[in-house]
Motif scaffolding. Structure first.
Motif, mmCIF file in Angstrom:
data_model
loop_
_atom_site.group_PDB
_atom_site.id
_atom_site.type_symbol
_atom_site.label_atom_id
_atom_site.label_comp_id
_atom_site.label_asym_id
_atom_site.label_seq_id
_atom_site.Cartn_x
_atom_site.Cartn_y
_atom_site.Cartn_z
ATOM 1 N N ARG A 128 -6.143 3.324 -5.131
ATOM 2 C CA ARG A 128 -7.292 2.420 -5.059
ATOM 3 C C ARG A 128 -8.042 2.372 -6.391
ATOM 4 O O ARG A 128 -8.468 1.303 -6.836
ATOM 5 N N LEU B 53 -5.203 -2.979 2.070
ATOM 6 C CA LEU B 53 -5.457 -2.308 3.341
ATOM 7 C C LEU B 53 -5.275 -3.254 4.517
ATOM 8 O O LEU B 53 -4.656 -2.897 5.531
ATOM 9 N N TRP C 41 -3.858 7.633 -1.724
ATOM 10 C CA TRP C 41 -4.516 6.339 -1.659
ATOM 11 C C TRP C 41 -5.744 6.272 -2.571
ATOM 12 O O TRP C 41 -5.943 5.260 -3.250
ATOM 13 N N LEU D 209 0.828 -1.202 0.000
ATOM 14 C CA LEU D 209 0.000 0.000 0.000
ATOM 15 C C LEU D 209 0.865 1.256 0.000
ATOM 16 O O LEU D 209 0.606 2.203 -0.756
#
Length: 307
Positions: free
Chosen positions: A32, A46, A28, A18
């Protein structure tokens, strides 16, 4: 003052997937979106990150209660000055253990598996709940440990590289390497896709894929090294990948043992794009071009992994 305060505990960590994605995409949400657009489960990233951070916090609390503490990011390893009394703890996958060992000089390493449900961890004998007890045993000199032999590459212009798992010597890209190989009193000019030199520690990794390919081609199923060889053995194993026989290149020395009395020597016959790298880290390499001669042997230093 109790004995364990004489030691410093170095916790070596690495970025999660991540964190690496956020560095690549800046945020993020953007990372994503990239994952979901490619039908990848973002929640898995996550979950992995959250678990890793919890394990780091637990390790930090445990180690700070026992003595002096230092958190060290993996990318800082090459420039960090370790002390003889340091005790090193890694939290990550097998690759972090191998990468850490080669920057030490005999300091013990305690390898913690942050998520046994996710990682098999052949080199990760402990979980976070074991950390307090195993540190105390190590400080008291009561922990069992395995000695690990390293490979060392030295060039004729005084450059040096250590390997915990393996060394690769060959072309930078998918082309042929040309070199002169000298070993055990014999010499041969070869053309191949490179040479892999494996330690006992790495003999169950890349080396096994090479061996499996050779066994598959030959139609056999067994070999004395199919299970690798011991981490502490004073030997290395070299394997020539895809050797090409021709009028000027031979294939008589494509598999052999390197010992302190039988080092391997390679002279580059490539004007450019020849490289030497260790443990799969291609970005950190030595040039292996015309005029370069490299000698491969066992390193003088060894690693110590607590088991």
């Amino acid at each position: 003052m109790s004995g364990h305060y004489q030691h410093r505990f170095i916790l070596v960590v690495r970025k999660t997937r991540l964190q690496e994605l956020i560095e690549r995409f800046n945020t993020w949400p953007q990372a994503r979106f990239y994952l979901e657009h490619n039908q990848v489960d973002a929640q898995d990233y996550l979950d992995e990150h959250d678990m890793y951070q919890r394990r780091l916090q637990e390790a930090e609390r445990t180690l700070k209660a026992l003595g002096r503490f230092q958190l060290l990011e993996r990318h800082l390893l090459p420039n960090y000055q370790f002390s003889p009394d340091d005790i090193v703890i890694t939290i990550g996958q097998d690759g972090l253990v191998a990468n850490t060992l080669k920057y030490l000089n005999g300091q013990p390493v305690i390898a913690i598996n942050p998520d046994p449900r996710r990682w098999d961890g052949k080199l990760l004998p402990f979980e976070i709940g074991d950390l307090h007890a195993v540190v105390l045993r190590t400080v008291a000199g009561k922990s069992a440990c395995k000695t690990i032999s390293f490979a060392e590459a030295k060039t004729n212009d005084s450059q040096q590289m250590l390997a915990v798992n393996d060394l690769f010597i060959g072309p930078k890209s998918h082309t042929s390497a040309h070199y002169r190989l000298s070993w055990n009193g014999h010499q041969e000019t070869q053309s191949s896709s490179g040479i892999i030199i494996s330690t006992g520690f790495g003999s169950t990794g890349w080396f096994q894929s090479l061996l499996a390919g050779a066994l598959g081609v030959s139609g056999t199923t067994s070999h004395p090294l199919k299970e690798g060889f011991a981490w502490h053995e004073k030997r290395l194993q070299f394997t020539v990948r895809e050797p090409f026989p021709s009028r000027t290149t031979g294939i008589s020395m494509i598999f052999g043992v390197i010992t302190p009395n039988t080092p391997l020597k390679l002279e580059s016959l490539m004007p450019e794009n020849g490289v030497i790298f260790s443990d799969g880290i291609e970005s950190d390499f030595l040039a292996f071009n015309s005029g370069t001669v490299v000698t491969i042997n066992l390193a003088a230093i060894q690693g110590q992994l607590i088991v």
